[in-house]
Design an enzyme around this catalytic site. Structure first.
Site, PDB file in Angstrom:
ATOM      1  N   THR A   1      26.582  69.371  50.823  1.00  0.00           N
ATOM      2  CA  THR A   1      27.507  69.507  52.050  1.00  0.00           C
ATOM      3  C   THR A   1      27.217  70.524  52.711  1.00  0.00           C
ATOM      4  OG1 THR A   1      29.181  68.896  50.250  1.00  0.00           O
ATOM      5  CG2 THR A   1      30.111  70.020  52.336  1.00  0.00           C
TER       6      THR A   1
ATOM      7  N   LYS B   1      32.763  77.766  49.949  1.00  0.00           N
ATOM      8  CA  LYS B   1      31.700  77.544  50.844  1.00  0.00           C
ATOM      9  C   LYS B   1      32.327  76.363  51.645  1.00  0.00           C
ATOM     10  CE  LYS B   1      28.291  74.499  49.453  1.00  0.00           C
ATOM     11  NZ  LYS B   1      28.553  73.347  50.409  1.00  0.00           N
TER      12      LYS B   1
ATOM     13  N   LYS C   1      31.900  63.918  55.070  1.00  0.00           N
ATOM     14  CA  LYS C   1      32.055  64.753  53.835  1.00  0.00           C
ATOM     15  C   LYS C   1      32.938  66.095  54.077  1.00  0.00           C
ATOM     16  CE  LYS C   1      31.376  66.386  49.610  1.00  0.00           C
ATOM     17  NZ  LYS C   1      30.195  66.324  49.057  1.00  0.00           N
TER      18      LYS C   1
END
Length: 300
Positions: free
Chosen positions: A101, A245, A177
């Site tokens: 990702t 994150k 994503k």
């Protein structure tokens, strides 16, 4: 690329997802060459029928299709271009499948960088969790040149039940994503808030879980993650810091176009609070630990 031309597949990163993906490839008949910073992980996979490699370069020397299942862009950069990196050892026309990702703009730039080296690239983030990775039933959100898909052959289908083709250049895989992670992070944070309120109000945690999972308020994340809370088990399948994150990437992407994401921003702050409180490497369901005045299951 025919299956017999892809008998060898490389996979770098034997974490919760990567290990399952490597196993799926091996069951599909591929000779899987693996590398991980944890030597014991590669040795264990080799003992089960894989091939252990000492470095990304060694993987690249043997395989024309290499899958990177790393935590973030920095780790991917290191694997490709660091000391004993894969990129310099890859033969012209070889393919790198990027499953992390990351910032979509970084993925787009990486495709150009790989092309300048006469290498193919597939933007291919993954979702579904460790269980679906292990059973070959995860989802892949992919984008790349037709030549990249041709080189991949049956490799993607060997790892995933759903392989979505979202564009003929890198970028859209990572964008989708990012949006998935927006929803995942917000849903986990909302599930934790709901469970915490129930505990605060004296509702039995098992009763609350039973009712919500059979009612309109349920979500996949509530059902999955609040089961961890009920068990008092915060062993990380996906850690708190993953959503620090990932929701950070979500907010960075939106900030670039001045697009408001109030729920994402709140969820991000919740995971940040959990991380700084000492729960960074616990399961992401540990975000529930930020709520005061509640007694969590398994803490007596």
């Amino acid at each position: 690329m025919q299956k017999n031309d892809a008998a060898k597949v490389g996979l770098i990163g034997l974490g919760a997802m990567g290990l399952g993906m490597a196993g799926s490839l091996r069951r599909a008949g591929y000779e899987v060459h693996v590398c991980d910073i944890r030597v014991e992980a590669t040795q264990a996979f080799a003992a089960a029928g894989g091939v252990a490699c000492a470095s990304p370069a060694e993987v690249a020397a043997s395989c024309e299709v290499i899958i990177g299942v790393l935590v973030n862009a920095a780790q991917t950069e290191q694997v490709l271009f660091g000391e004993n990196g894969a990129a310099a050892a890859m033969r012209p026309g070889s393919l790198f499948v990027m499953c992390s990702t990351v910032d979509p703009n970084w993925s787009i730039a990486l495709e150009h960088r790989m092309q300048s080296m006469d290498l193919l690239y597939l933007d291919a983030p993954i979702s579904g969790g460790a269980g679906k990775a292990a059973s070959g039933e995860m989802t892949m959100m992919t984008a790349g040149l037709p030549a990249a898909y041709a080189k991949a052959g049956g490799v993607l289908d060997a790892m995933a039940a759903n392989v979505y083709r979202l564009g003929n250049r890198a970028g859209n895989g990572s964008k989708v994503k990012i949006i998935n992670q927006l929803l995942a992070g917000v849903h986990i944070a909302a599930a934790a808030e709901a469970m915490a309120l129930g505990l605060r109000e004296g509702v039995d945690a098992k009763d609350l879980y039973e009712v919500i999972t059979h009612s309109a308020g349920n979500s996949w994340m509530f059902e999955n993650r609040m089961a961890h809370v009920l068990a008092g088990d915060y062993t990380p399948l996906s850690a708190v810091d993953i959503f620090v994150k990932d929701l950070g990437l979500v907010l960075d992407t939106a900030r670039a176009s001045k697009f408001p994401l109030p729920l994402s921003a709140t969820a991000h702050q919740m995971f940040m609070q959990a991380s700084t409180a000492g729960h960074a490497r616990e399961d992401d369901s540990a975000v529930i630990k930020i709520f005061p005045g509640i007694e969590l299951p398994g803490t007596k």
